[in-house]
Write a protein that holds these residues in place. Structure first.
Motif, mmCIF file in Angstrom:
data_model
loop_
_atom_site.group_PDB
_atom_site.id
_atom_site.type_symbol
_atom_site.label_atom_id
_atom_site.label_comp_id
_atom_site.label_asym_id
_atom_site.label_seq_id
_atom_site.Cartn_x
_atom_site.Cartn_y
_atom_site.Cartn_z
ATOM 1 N N GLN A 51 0.025 88.284 -28.828
ATOM 2 C CA GLN A 51 0.602 87.789 -27.571
ATOM 3 C C GLN A 51 -0.879 86.931 -27.049
ATOM 4 O O GLN A 51 -1.085 85.902 -26.838
ATOM 5 C CB GLN A 51 1.189 88.298 -26.625
ATOM 6 N N LYS A 52 -1.992 87.813 -26.657
ATOM 7 C CA LYS A 52 -3.331 87.317 -26.450
ATOM 8 C C LYS A 52 -3.934 86.377 -27.096
ATOM 9 O O LYS A 52 -4.691 85.468 -26.646
ATOM 10 C CB LYS A 52 -4.063 88.754 -25.918
ATOM 11 N N ALA A 53 -3.564 86.496 -28.412
ATOM 12 C CA ALA A 53 -4.298 85.668 -29.448
ATOM 13 C C ALA A 53 -3.785 84.255 -29.096
ATOM 14 O O ALA A 53 -4.339 83.284 -29.195
ATOM 15 C CB ALA A 53 -4.026 86.063 -31.061
ATOM 16 N N ILE A 54 -2.236 84.092 -29.102
ATOM 17 C CA ILE A 54 -1.643 82.869 -28.877
ATOM 18 C C ILE A 54 -2.208 82.085 -27.492
ATOM 19 O O ILE A 54 -2.432 81.017 -27.238
ATOM 20 C CB ILE A 54 0.063 83.089 -28.737
ATOM 21 N N GLU A 55 -2.288 83.255 -26.406
ATOM 22 C CA GLU A 55 -2.561 82.619 -25.172
ATOM 23 C C GLU A 55 -3.904 82.191 -25.075
ATOM 24 O O GLU A 55 -4.342 81.214 -24.342
ATOM 25 C CB GLU A 55 -2.364 83.843 -24.282
ATOM 26 N N ALA A 56 -4.916 83.049 -25.821
ATOM 27 C CA ALA A 56 -6.127 82.630 -25.903
ATOM 28 C C ALA A 56 -6.434 80.994 -26.470
ATOM 29 O O ALA A 56 -7.066 80.225 -26.450
ATOM 30 C CB ALA A 56 -7.176 83.356 -26.719
ATOM 31 N N MET A 57 -5.709 80.878 -27.924
ATOM 32 C CA MET A 57 -5.446 79.759 -28.466
ATOM 33 C C MET A 57 -4.982 78.482 -27.685
ATOM 34 O O MET A 57 -5.992 77.350 -27.574
ATOM 35 C CB MET A 57 -4.711 79.806 -29.568
ATOM 36 N N ALA A 58 -4.149 78.908 -26.901
ATOM 37 C CA ALA A 58 -3.584 77.608 -26.056
ATOM 38 C C ALA A 58 -4.589 77.276 -24.815
ATOM 39 O O ALA A 58 -4.824 76.228 -24.596
ATOM 40 C CB ALA A 58 -2.300 78.090 -25.298
ATOM 41 N N ARG A 59 -5.220 78.325 -24.466
ATOM 42 C CA ARG A 59 -6.038 78.070 -23.366
ATOM 43 C C ARG A 59 -7.473 77.219 -23.843
ATOM 44 O O ARG A 59 -7.813 76.605 -22.956
ATOM 45 C CB ARG A 59 -6.535 79.368 -22.865
ATOM 46 N N ILE A 60 -7.646 77.598 -24.997
ATOM 47 C CA ILE A 60 -9.035 76.892 -25.485
ATOM 48 C C ILE A 60 -8.713 75.366 -25.957
ATOM 49 O O ILE A 60 -9.325 74.539 -25.667
ATOM 50 C CB ILE A 60 -9.429 77.518 -26.808
ATOM 51 N N CYS A 61 -7.309 75.317 -26.329
ATOM 52 C CA CYS A 61 -6.835 73.895 -26.883
ATOM 53 C C CYS A 61 -6.967 72.948 -25.282
ATOM 54 O O CYS A 61 -7.243 71.904 -25.558
ATOM 55 C CB CYS A 61 -5.731 73.765 -27.490
ATOM 56 N N LEU A 62 -6.295 73.508 -24.577
ATOM 57 C CA LEU A 62 -6.189 72.600 -23.310
ATOM 58 C C LEU A 62 -7.412 72.392 -22.652
ATOM 59 O O LEU A 62 -7.787 71.305 -22.280
ATOM 60 C CB LEU A 62 -5.395 73.469 -22.307
ATOM 61 N N GLY A 63 -8.616 73.535 -22.874
ATOM 62 C CA GLY A 63 -9.797 73.332 -22.268
ATOM 63 C C GLY A 63 -10.615 72.090 -23.118
ATOM 64 O O GLY A 63 -11.259 71.158 -22.528
ATOM 65 N N ALA A 64 -10.458 72.200 -24.198
ATOM 66 C CA ALA A 64 -11.028 71.015 -25.148
ATOM 67 C C ALA A 64 -10.302 69.696 -24.889
ATOM 68 O O ALA A 64 -11.185 68.771 -24.778
ATOM 69 C CB ALA A 64 -10.792 71.405 -26.627
#
Length: 506
Positions: free
Chosen positions: A343-356
């Motif tokens: 779950q944390k991996a998905i959340e991190a991926m989403a967070r990074i995508c949004l930041g970029a």
């Protein structure tokens, strides 16, 4: 006094109802496995923002995949979201066979034999069997063979019958069933194995939306898989995994033959060398986008999160650079399938995508798009995006049967969100992989194109995805309910209560 629905209300409502309040543009593809089988984990990772799940047919049984696919469909219905399913075929992965003691330690300079006989005995420190019996015919003296994703390198000294005599170039442990590649590619085995053919039938039974062809070399490999899928009753889109050196030489024909392209960086990096990989990743993404194909970037994107709850800074930059390069989707493998923190991996991926996505403004490339115009709906898509870029609309609405117009729109990589509205669940699931596209269930029934356009605006307003005063561009066809009939643009404004006000038909 009647409350006027404002932009602030719109933002608040989107935050409440959406799994991602910023309408993340880049999609997340997550592999299912033992970690997501644990109670409550699959629901948590899907809720965290997964758009497409991957069933890895290299592992597990048909029953495992069936259970996971059914669970995804049930949860997607519960969430009211479209979640696609991708079946990833194992392909002709070459591996060393098993050792008598599961593992050996190789020393640089020592002799080591690859025994390509069908009855090769269990391996030891001097030799081991090989799953590809034709390997002796594919290698030459001086070739470099790479094992275990390149951790072990062997130089071919001679080929004697079915034995390949080598010298270890590097130290390291070698254990059962590790992969084997030839530096520079050139192995002759085909893309589809007998197991893959059976797995295609299983994928058809599961109703998957995408089928990934591993180790494809040419367009013929894609067409063979498509023919088998159609014969089994599947209309799944074909995903070409670019992971062999030969695929790079045939890149354009492979891209044209497939609907989706995957930059499979693991085996590709082993075959071509890691120094060449960054440039090739950008080339593959650019080629796919320019030729109107969806593209996935995969392999070890957040590898450290298999064991750790946060990614490294290098991984953050890797994911962000893929987003900036224009990938449609980023993929998690072991991070979600067998890692400690899915779950944390998905959340991190989403967070990074949004930041970029926030920090880098995308400018639609109309010049290159004109080079590939072949149909009316493609021209309509370009016209819609041109309007969106120059008169500042809030969104583009694509009333679509197959999802094709939404795909053409998404190729421009604009910051304007695209709502792909279709009555067909298969089309909506295909759109779940497309960057910038947000699939919405919408049945225009027997409506005229004008009434359907207004009804679509009202539905998005009711979902909190449009607000009073927003301008939208709508693409549709004069003949609704027909595939490939998009030929019309409309420009509308959202009025009080979500009522669409005409600004003209173009």
């Amino acid at each position: 006094m009647r409350h006027r629905y404002t932009r602030d209300d719109h933002i608040d409502r989107v935050i409440r109802m959406s799994p991602n309040p910023e309408l993340r543009r880049t999609k997340i593809l997550a592999t299912l496995g033992p970690a997501t089988d644990a109670p409550g984990v699959l629901e948590a990772v899907l809720a965290a923002g997964v758009n497409v799940v991957r069933l890895n047919f290299s592992h597990g049984t048909a029953e495992h995949h069936r259970i996971r696919a059914n669970a995804v469909r049930e949860l997607a219905t519960k969430f009211g979201r479209e979640i696609g399913i991708l079946a990833d075929l194992g392909g002709p992965k070459i591996r060393v066979e098993k050792f008598a003691n599961q593992k050996v330690q190789l020393k640089s300079g020592q002799s080591f034999v690859l025994d390509c006989r069908v009855d090769a005995p269990p391996g030891d420190e001097t030799r081991v069997g090989c799953s590809y019996l034709g390997l002796p015919q594919d290698v030459r003296v001086g070739d470099t063979l790479l094992l275990d994703d390149g951790l072990i390198a062997l130089e071919v000294l001679s080929v004697e019958g079915q034995e390949i005599h080598t010298r270890a170039i590097t130290d390291g442990p070698l254990s059962d069933r590790k992969g084997l590649n030839r530096l520079g590619g050139g192995l002759s085995l085909g893309a589809l194995t007998d197991k893959d053919r059976a797995d295609i039938r299983t994928a058809a039974e599961l109703g998957v939306d995408f089928i990934a062809i591993s180790f494809c070399r040419s367009a013929a490999d894609i067409e063979e898989a498509r023919t088998l899928a159609r014969a089994a009753g599947s209309n799944a889109q074909m995903v070409a995994k670019i992971e062999r050196a030969e695929a790079i030489a045939n890149l354009r024909e492979i891209v044209d033959a497939s609907e989706v392209v995957m930059v499979a960086r693991g085996d590709l990096g082993v075959e071509i060398g890691d120094a060449e990989l960054p440039g090739l990743q950008k080339t593959i993404i650019r080629e796919a986008v320019e030729r109107g194909r969806v593209v996935i970037t995969a392999t070890q994107m957040l590898q450290s999160m298999v064991d750790n709850p946060i990614p490294t800074r290098a991984e953050v930059l890797d994911v962000a650079n893929s987003v900036i390069d224009g990938t449609d989707a980023v993929m998690l493998s072991a991070e979600s399938a067998s890692g400690a923190w899915p779950q944390k991996a998905i959340e991190a991926m989403a967070r990074i995508c949004l930041g970029a996505e926030r920090q880098f403004k995308t400018v639609a490339d109309f010049g290159s798009a004109q080079e590939h115009l072949a149909h009316v709906d493609q021209a309509i898509a370009m016209g819609a995006m041109f309007l969106a870029e120059h008169i500042k609309v809030r969104a583009i609405i694509a009333l679509t049967e197959s999802g094709g117009t939404a795909r053409y729109l998404s190729r421009f990589r604009s910051a304007v969100p695209i709502f792909g509205m279709s009555r067909h669940v298969a089309a909506r699931r295909r759109m779940s992989m497309m960057r910038d596209v947000h699939p919405v269930d919408f049945d225009s029934g027997d409506m005229s194109p004008r009434k359907a356009a207004r009804a679509a605006v009202e539905k998005l307003f009711s979902l909190g995805l449009l607000a009073v005063g927003d301008r939208v561009v709508i693409t549709a066809g004069d003949h609704m309910q027909q595939h490939g009939s998009t030929n019309t643009l409309r420009l509308l404004r959202v009025g009080e209560g979500g009522v669409a006000e005409g600004l003209g038909k173009l």
